[in-house]
Design a protein around this motif. Structure first.
Motif, PDB file in Angstrom:
ATOM      1  N   VAL A  13      14.014 -31.064 -15.353  1.00 58.47           N
ATOM      2  CA  VAL A  13      15.500 -30.620 -15.680  1.00 58.47           C
ATOM      3  C   VAL A  13      16.650 -31.231 -15.062  1.00 58.47           C
ATOM      4  N   GLN A  14      17.358 -31.617 -16.144  1.00 60.05           N
ATOM      5  CA  GLN A  14      18.624 -32.369 -15.578  1.00 60.05           C
ATOM      6  C   GLN A  14      19.987 -31.432 -15.676  1.00 60.05           C
ATOM      7  N   PRO A  15      20.624 -31.482 -14.518  1.00 65.74           N
ATOM      8  CA  PRO A  15      21.575 -30.112 -14.499  1.00 65.74           C
ATOM      9  C   PRO A  15      22.416 -30.118 -15.679  1.00 65.74           C
ATOM     10  N   ALA A  16      22.930 -31.340 -16.014  1.00 61.05           N
ATOM     11  CA  ALA A  16      24.126 -31.200 -16.897  1.00 61.05           C
ATOM     12  C   ALA A  16      23.559 -31.137 -18.483  1.00 61.05           C
ATOM     13  N   THR A  17      22.263 -31.297 -18.614  1.00 61.37           N
ATOM     14  CA  THR A  17      21.546 -31.192 -20.014  1.00 61.37           C
ATOM     15  C   THR A  17      21.426 -29.791 -20.674  1.00 61.37           C
ATOM     16  N   GLU A  18      21.944 -29.707 -21.784  1.00 67.29           N
ATOM     17  CA  GLU A  18      21.493 -28.435 -22.402  1.00 67.29           C
ATOM     18  C   GLU A  18      20.214 -28.098 -23.056  1.00 67.29           C
ATOM     19  N   TYR A  19      19.436 -27.030 -22.865  1.00 65.30           N
ATOM     20  CA  TYR A  19      18.110 -26.852 -23.397  1.00 65.30           C
ATOM     21  C   TYR A  19      18.404 -25.271 -24.293  1.00 65.30           C
ATOM     22  N   ARG A  20      17.783 -25.682 -25.390  1.00 68.71           N
ATOM     23  CA  ARG A  20      17.529 -24.389 -26.201  1.00 68.71           C
ATOM     24  C   ARG A  20      16.300 -23.594 -25.719  1.00 68.71           C
ATOM     25  N   GLU A  41      21.648 -23.879 -14.678  1.00 66.70           N
ATOM     26  CA  GLU A  41      21.321 -22.769 -14.753  1.00 66.70           C
ATOM     27  C   GLU A  41      20.035 -21.971 -14.654  1.00 66.70           C
ATOM     28  N   THR A  42      19.098 -22.804 -14.559  1.00 68.51           N
ATOM     29  CA  THR A  42      17.798 -22.421 -14.510  1.00 68.51           C
ATOM     30  C   THR A  42      17.061 -22.661 -13.125  1.00 68.51           C
ATOM     31  N   GLY A  43      16.018 -21.918 -12.536  1.00 67.23           N
ATOM     32  CA  GLY A  43      15.349 -22.165 -11.462  1.00 67.23           C
ATOM     33  C   GLY A  43      14.532 -22.957 -11.395  1.00 67.23           C
ATOM     34  N   TYR A  44      13.991 -23.310 -12.346  1.00 67.29           N
ATOM     35  CA  TYR A  44      12.850 -24.285 -12.771  1.00 67.29           C
ATOM     36  C   TYR A  44      13.246 -25.657 -12.912  1.00 67.29           C
ATOM     37  N   THR A  45      12.152 -26.471 -12.113  1.00 61.76           N
ATOM     38  CA  THR A  45      12.557 -27.736 -12.095  1.00 61.76           C
ATOM     39  C   THR A  45      11.944 -28.734 -13.151  1.00 61.76           C
ATOM     40  N   ARG A  46      11.130 -28.014 -13.767  1.00 58.95           N
ATOM     41  CA  ARG A  46      10.506 -28.671 -15.134  1.00 58.95           C
ATOM     42  C   ARG A  46      10.393 -27.835 -16.299  1.00 58.95           C
ATOM     43  N   LEU A  47      10.774 -28.289 -17.441  1.00 59.92           N
ATOM     44  CA  LEU A  47      10.713 -27.568 -18.635  1.00 59.92           C
ATOM     45  C   LEU A  47       9.737 -28.162 -19.761  1.00 59.92           C
ATOM     46  N   PHE A  48       9.300 -27.630 -20.651  1.00 64.11           N
ATOM     47  CA  PHE A  48       8.247 -28.168 -21.806  1.00 64.11           C
ATOM     48  C   PHE A  48       8.860 -27.810 -22.883  1.00 64.11           C
ATOM     49  N   GLN A  49       8.945 -29.014 -23.519  1.00 65.78           N
ATOM     50  CA  GLN A  49       9.545 -29.141 -25.195  1.00 65.78           C
ATOM     51  C   GLN A  49       8.578 -28.860 -26.184  1.00 65.78           C
ATOM     52  N   VAL A  50       8.719 -27.984 -26.978  1.00 65.05           N
ATOM     53  CA  VAL A  50       7.799 -27.414 -27.798  1.00 65.05           C
ATOM     54  C   VAL A  50       7.991 -28.151 -29.289  1.00 65.05           C
ATOM     55  N   GLY A  51       6.778 -28.655 -29.809  1.00 62.54           N
ATOM     56  CA  GLY A  51       6.701 -29.405 -30.972  1.00 62.54           C
ATOM     57  C   GLY A  51       6.323 -28.266 -32.071  1.00 62.54           C
ATOM     58  N   GLY A  76      11.466 -28.537 -30.876  1.00 65.00           N
ATOM     59  CA  GLY A  76      12.670 -28.864 -29.869  1.00 65.00           C
ATOM     60  C   GLY A  76      13.069 -28.335 -28.864  1.00 65.00           C
ATOM     61  N   GLY A  77      12.669 -26.706 -29.041  1.00 62.62           N
ATOM     62  CA  GLY A  77      13.250 -25.699 -28.026  1.00 62.62           C
ATOM     63  C   GLY A  77      12.354 -26.142 -26.773  1.00 62.62           C
ATOM     64  N   TRP A  78      12.770 -25.363 -25.730  1.00 65.13           N
ATOM     65  CA  TRP A  78      12.071 -25.617 -24.476  1.00 65.13           C
ATOM     66  C   TRP A  78      11.517 -24.175 -23.713  1.00 65.13           C
ATOM     67  N   VAL A  79      10.439 -24.408 -23.092  1.00 63.86           N
ATOM     68  CA  VAL A  79       9.912 -23.163 -22.435  1.00 63.86           C
ATOM     69  C   VAL A  79       9.754 -23.688 -20.978  1.00 63.86           C
ATOM     70  N   SER A  80       9.667 -22.407 -20.046  1.00 64.77           N
ATOM     71  CA  SER A  80       9.185 -22.682 -18.863  1.00 64.77           C
ATOM     72  C   SER A  80       7.709 -23.052 -18.551  1.00 64.77           C
ATOM     73  N   PRO A  81       7.278 -23.468 -17.531  1.00 61.09           N
ATOM     74  CA  PRO A  81       5.968 -23.489 -17.002  1.00 61.09           C
ATOM     75  C   PRO A  81       5.268 -22.132 -17.094  1.00 61.09           C
ATOM     76  N   GLU A  82       5.819 -20.883 -17.294  1.00 58.28           N
ATOM     77  CA  GLU A  82       5.394 -19.740 -17.621  1.00 58.28           C
ATOM     78  C   GLU A  82       4.819 -19.619 -18.993  1.00 58.28           C
ATOM     79  N   PHE A  83       4.940 -20.603 -19.732  1.00 56.28           N
ATOM     80  CA  PHE A  83       4.725 -20.658 -21.147  1.00 56.28           C
ATOM     81  C   PHE A  83       3.909 -21.956 -21.586  1.00 56.28           C
ATOM     82  N   PRO A  84       2.396 -22.006 -21.129  1.00 55.29           N
ATOM     83  CA  PRO A  84       1.773 -23.147 -21.478  1.00 55.29           C
ATOM     84  C   PRO A  84       1.815 -23.444 -23.008  1.00 55.29           C
ATOM     85  N   ILE A  85       1.726 -24.626 -23.321  1.00 52.85           N
ATOM     86  CA  ILE A  85       1.745 -25.531 -24.438  1.00 52.85           C
ATOM     87  C   ILE A  85       0.382 -25.967 -24.961  1.00 52.85           C
TER      88      ILE A  85
END
Length: 177
Positions: A13-20, A41-51, A76-85
């Protein structure tokens, strides 16, 4: 051959990047767009982009059916590690057929049988447990035929749901008047 493969390619996660941010609705009903956040704005250090055409589920309360296959709308949307892809091997399984499986209460029961944890509302479905659910798949030609019938049926159900909601609203308005 296995039809699903767990993706492990989360991005820092990049602090200034916007994530949907996306969520998954219950009962295999698809996704919800939770709006955009900045990385700080998130407590997660990693996010996963959905295709497109990927299986996504929520680990917590998986037995309620928060599982679906993404469409172009979620791409192009993003989910936390709580949502495996999971990517879907389309030489084995049509994503559309998997989308219908996600709407089937029998599939949620198979999921429920594999939960770990001690309190029902806090039980989780580990990705490896989901991969352990075996559903025999017929040849792709048969899947295509099933999809035609299931898609047509789903359109009728969706139209009926809209009609039922409109009738309930009208009934309520009449009773209030």
């Amino acid at each position: 051959s296995k039809a699903l493969r767990l993706r492990r390619d989360g991005q820092a996660v990049q602090p200034a990047t916007e994530y949907r941010i996306l969520g998954v609705l219950r009962s295999g009903e698809g996704f919800i767009d939770r709006g955009s956040i900045r990385g700080h704005e998130t407590g997660y250090t990693r996010l996963f982009q959905v295709g497109a055409d990927e299986l996504v589920y929520r680990k917590l309360t998986a037995w309620e059916g928060p599982i679906s296959v993404s469409t172009d709308a979620e791409c192009g949307g993003w989910v936390s590690p709580e949502f495996p892809i999971f990517s879907i091997d389309q030489t084995v399984l049509r994503p559309g057929l998997m989308r219908h499986f996600c709407r089937w209460p029998g599939f949620w029961q198979l999921i429920g049988d594999r939960l770990v944890g001690s309190v029902q509302r806090r039980k989780r479905l580990n990705p490896e447990a989901l991969l352990g659910i075996e559903v025999p798949m017929p040849p792709l030609e048969v899947q295509d035929a099933w999809l035609v019938a299931l898609d047509a049926w789903w359109e009728v159900v969706a139209a009926g749901s809209v009609t039922v909601l409109a009738l309930r609203r009208t009934r309520s308005d009449l009773l209030a008047a």
